[in-house]
Design a protein around this motif. Structure first.
Motif, short mmCIF file in Angstrom:
data_model
loop_
_atom_site.label_atom_id
_atom_site.label_comp_id
_atom_site.label_asym_id
_atom_site.label_seq_id
_atom_site.Cartn_x
_atom_site.Cartn_y
_atom_site.Cartn_z
N GLU A 1 -40.39 77.94 -57.76
CA GLU A 1 -39.29 78.69 -58.39
C GLU A 1 -39.73 80.12 -58.71
O GLU A 1 -38.99 81.07 -58.45
CB GLU A 1 -38.79 77.97 -59.64
N SER B 1 -39.89 81.96 -55.57
CA SER B 1 -38.54 82.39 -55.15
C SER B 1 -38.20 83.72 -55.81
O SER B 1 -37.68 84.64 -55.17
CB SER B 1 -37.48 81.36 -55.54
N TYR C 1 -37.40 87.22 -53.93
CA TYR C 1 -36.12 87.93 -54.08
C TYR C 1 -36.32 89.33 -54.65
O TYR C 1 -35.55 90.24 -54.34
CB TYR C 1 -35.15 87.10 -54.94
N GLN D 1 -30.77 87.52 -58.84
CA GLN D 1 -31.19 86.24 -58.25
C GLN D 1 -32.61 85.90 -58.70
O GLN D 1 -32.91 84.74 -59.02
CB GLN D 1 -31.10 86.32 -56.73
N GLU E 1 -34.02 82.64 -60.73
CA GLU E 1 -35.15 81.81 -60.28
C GLU E 1 -36.19 81.65 -61.37
O GLU E 1 -36.77 80.57 -61.51
CB GLU E 1 -35.79 82.41 -59.02
N HIS F 1 -34.97 79.00 -63.51
CA HIS F 1 -35.24 77.69 -62.89
C HIS F 1 -36.70 77.27 -63.14
O HIS F 1 -36.98 76.12 -63.49
CB HIS F 1 -35.00 77.72 -61.37
N GLU G 1 -33.42 79.12 -49.52
CA GLU G 1 -32.65 78.21 -50.37
C GLU G 1 -32.58 76.81 -49.75
O GLU G 1 -32.64 75.81 -50.47
CB GLU G 1 -31.23 78.76 -50.62
N GLN H 1 -28.23 73.72 -56.33
CA GLN H 1 -28.56 74.12 -54.94
C GLN H 1 -27.32 74.20 -54.06
O GLN H 1 -27.28 74.99 -53.12
CB GLN H 1 -29.60 73.16 -54.35
N GLU I 1 -26.21 77.62 -54.84
CA GLU I 1 -27.15 78.63 -54.35
C GLU I 1 -26.97 78.84 -52.84
O GLU I 1 -26.90 79.97 -52.36
CB GLU I 1 -28.59 78.20 -54.63
FE1 OFO Z 1 -32.51 79.63 -55.61
O1 OFO Z 1 -32.71 78.02 -56.53
FE2 OFO Z 1 -34.23 77.99 -57.52
O2 OFO Z 1 -35.39 78.28 -56.16
#
Ligand code: OFO
Length: 169
Positions: A17, A20, A24, A46, A50, A53, A94, A127, A130
């Motif tokens: 995560e 990610s 991004y 975004q 993440e 998350h 994703e 998800q 996403e």
């Molecule tokens: Fe983009 O959902 Fe977490 O990795």
């Protein structure tokens, strides 16, 4: 309490995560270099999502009385051939994360770990959103093309994106 395998994979997911977010942010940097500030903002938001998350998995491991172990992040992709190429990268990523969540859910079910199943159901639903939002963005860019005025209208639209963590988190 978490089984050994589930704990290991959840710790791995904390890494994925935050990775990610790292990927991004690299996409945001790419779009800034292309003077597409709205696209850059979209990916900065975004990245924020993440990190949320990652923290959700982090907090869960801790709340279950287990030890969070952080791991190193991989190098992000910094160069893209086009807007479509950059967003396709995000969509593929994703899809990879969705597979990871399904794998975690399989392990949680094998271990009959109901708190983990509940957490992972949130991520299964997340998800779907996403992938859908990244797929919708890709289709919009493909439809309007990368060089017309439409791309600047879309850029303005993306500049409005905000992220508010769900109530109580
Ligand atoms: Fe983009 O959902 Fe977490 O990795």
């Amino acid at each position: 309490m978490l089984g050994e395998r589930l704990l290991e994979e959840l710790n791995e997911q904390v890494k994925f995560e935050y990775e990610s977010a790292h990927y991004y942010l690299a996409l945001a940097a790419y779009f800034k270099a292309e003077d597409l500030e709205g696209f850059a903002h979209f990916f900065e938001v975004q990245a924020e999502e993440e990190r949320f998350h990652g923290q959700k998995f982090f907090n869960f491991i801790d709340e279950m009385g287990e030890r969070v172990v952080l791991k190193g992040l991989g190098d992000p992709e910094n160069d893209f051939d086009s807007i479509v190429d950059a967003i396709s990268f995000a969509l593929d990523h994703e899809k990879f994360i969705t597979k990871r969540i399904y794998k975690l859910m399989d392990i949680a079910r094998e271990e009959s770990n109901y708190p983990a199943i509940s957490l992972l159901q949130w991520f299964v639903d997340e998800q779907v959103e996403e992938e859908a939002s990244m797929d919708a963005l890709l289709k919009k860019v493909e439809r309007i093309g990368e060089n017309g005025t439409g791309i600047y209208m879309l850029d303005n639209e993306l500049a409005q994106r905000t992220f508010t963590p769900p109530a109580g988190e």
